[in-house]
Design an enzyme around this catalytic site. Structure first.
Site, mmCIF file in Angstrom:
data_model
loop_
_atom_site.group_PDB
_atom_site.id
_atom_site.type_symbol
_atom_site.label_atom_id
_atom_site.label_comp_id
_atom_site.label_asym_id
_atom_site.label_seq_id
_atom_site.Cartn_x
_atom_site.Cartn_y
_atom_site.Cartn_z
ATOM 1 N N GLN A 152 -2.426 -8.302 0.095
ATOM 2 C CA GLN A 152 -0.975 -8.268 -0.054
ATOM 3 C C GLN A 152 -0.346 -9.643 0.020
ATOM 4 O O GLN A 152 0.826 -9.822 -0.338
ATOM 5 C CB GLN A 152 -0.363 -7.380 1.025
ATOM 6 N N CYS A 158 2.594 -3.985 3.001
ATOM 7 C CA CYS A 158 1.481 -3.131 3.421
ATOM 8 C C CYS A 158 1.774 -1.659 3.177
ATOM 9 O O CYS A 158 0.874 -0.880 2.856
ATOM 10 C CB CYS A 158 1.163 -3.367 4.888
ATOM 11 N N HIS A 292 2.193 -2.130 11.115
ATOM 12 C CA HIS A 292 1.390 -2.386 9.917
ATOM 13 C C HIS A 292 0.882 -1.060 9.366
ATOM 14 O O HIS A 292 0.461 -0.185 10.127
ATOM 15 C CB HIS A 292 0.214 -3.300 10.276
ATOM 16 N N ASN A 308 -7.849 -1.995 4.955
ATOM 17 C CA ASN A 308 -6.698 -2.873 5.131
ATOM 18 C C ASN A 308 -6.354 -3.538 3.800
ATOM 19 O O ASN A 308 -7.040 -3.360 2.794
ATOM 20 C CB ASN A 308 -7.012 -3.919 6.200
#
EC number: 3.4.22.2
Length: 345
Positions: A152, A158, A292, A308
């Protein structure tokens, strides 16, 4: 590890030049360290140069490079001390090894908007692990339902990446086709979220259920919010049929959902151990102040597998395993706080 004093700019440049000329431009896929690396400035600089090469780090001037080297040394000391504790996880010289924790928190966390859940969506009540019959292991990567890890960048997007992972997964499960879809489209077009300043995975999922989403190569990621260009990109590539919420604070409910498809989840990622995570089953330290969004793409007997959006230079090639079965209703790092998944008939 003995503290090594700061060095002069001239000496630093001289050692860097000597080390650079001696480096082998081979495979630095894993930049590790030994105790010998901690004994001299020259060895530390050689380690730093190898790490820079691996992660394509370029600094604007020598002053910044020295500044980053000092942070790198401090982080290495912390990594070494933490790894000696024989935890179930270990830290390493990942892509964030030249960043202070304060800088890391400012750039890479805090991108979940305050109201990270919603009362608009219902959920199926699942009381505990014993109420559901699910496999012992699930890994949607092995079933071909997960695309490569993305990055990102410094944009707080995110929430969009988290949503897209679940869309890619359910489309693969329902149609047999694995495609990459556009995070940038959600970043530009979800008006309830705040672009690079944070957002809501559930809102992004609702947008795709209402309108649809384009392929990633049609609407590529730019890392900045622009105007919504969906109409300029032609017909949508895919559309879902709704969004469901996982029962909050319930590990069994989350496992049940993950067994059926990838799920959008949130967690607290601001800690130094999370920043420097290299591998193993993460148990904290961390709290429940979620900041997050990520995606749960599997689980095992004692962990939940998380994809992630910080690139492959962090964690287990972009993934982290979070400890489960602790009895904490919030989950480690608040993982059970707020979870959603798309519906595709």
């Amino acid at each position: 590890m003995a503290m090594i004093p700061s060095i002069s700019k001239l000496l630093f440049v001289a050692i860097c030049l000597f080390v650079y000329m001696g480096l082998s431009f081979g495979d630095f896929s894993i930049v590790g360290y030994s105790q010998n690396d901690l004994t001299s400035t020259e060895r530390l600089i050689q380690l730093f140069e190898s790490w820079m090469l691996k992660h394509n780090k370029i600094y604007k001037n020598i002053d910044e490079k020295i500044y980053r080297f000092e942070i790198f040394k401090d982080n290495l000391k912390y990594i070494d001390e933490t790894n000696k504790k024989n935890n179930s996880y270990w830290l390493g010289l990942n892509v964030f090894a030249d960043m202070s924790n304060d800088e890391f928190k400012e750039k890479y966390t805090g991108s979940i908007a305050g109201n990270y859940t919603t009362t608009e969506l219902s959920y199926e009540e699942v009381l505990n692990d014993g109420d559901v019959n699910i496999p012992e292991y699930v890994d949607w990567r092995q079933k071909g339902a997960v695309t490569p890890v993305k990055n990102q960048g410094s944009c707080g997007s995110c929430w969009a990446f988290s949503a897209v992972v679940t869309i890619e997964g359910i489309i693969k499960i329902r149609t047999g086709n694995l495609n990459e879809y556009s995070e940038q489209e959600l970043l530009d077009c979800d008006r309830r979220s705040y672009g690079c300043n944070g957002g809501y995975p559930w809102s992004a999922l609702q947008l795709v259920a209402q309108y649809g989403i384009h392929y990633r190569n049609t609407y590529p990621y730019e890392g900045v919010q622009r105007y919504c260009r969906s109409r300029e990109k032609g017909p949508y590539a895919a559309k879902t049929d709704g969004v469901r919420q996982v029962q909050p604070y319930n590990e069994g409910a989350l496992l049940y959902s993950i067994a059926n498809q990838p799920v959008s989840v949130v967690l607290e990622a601001a800690g130094k151990d999370f920043q420097l995570y290299r591998g193993g089953i993460f148990v904290g330290p961390c709290g429940n102040k979620v900041d997050h969004a990520v995606a749960a793409v599997g689980y095992g007997p004692n962990y939940i597998l998380i994809k992630n959006s910080w690139g492959t230079g962090w964690g287990e090639n972009g993934y982290i395993r979070i400890k489960r079965g602790t009895g904490n209703s919030y989950g480690v790092c608040g993982l059970y706080t707020s979870s959603f998944y798309p519906v595709k008939n």
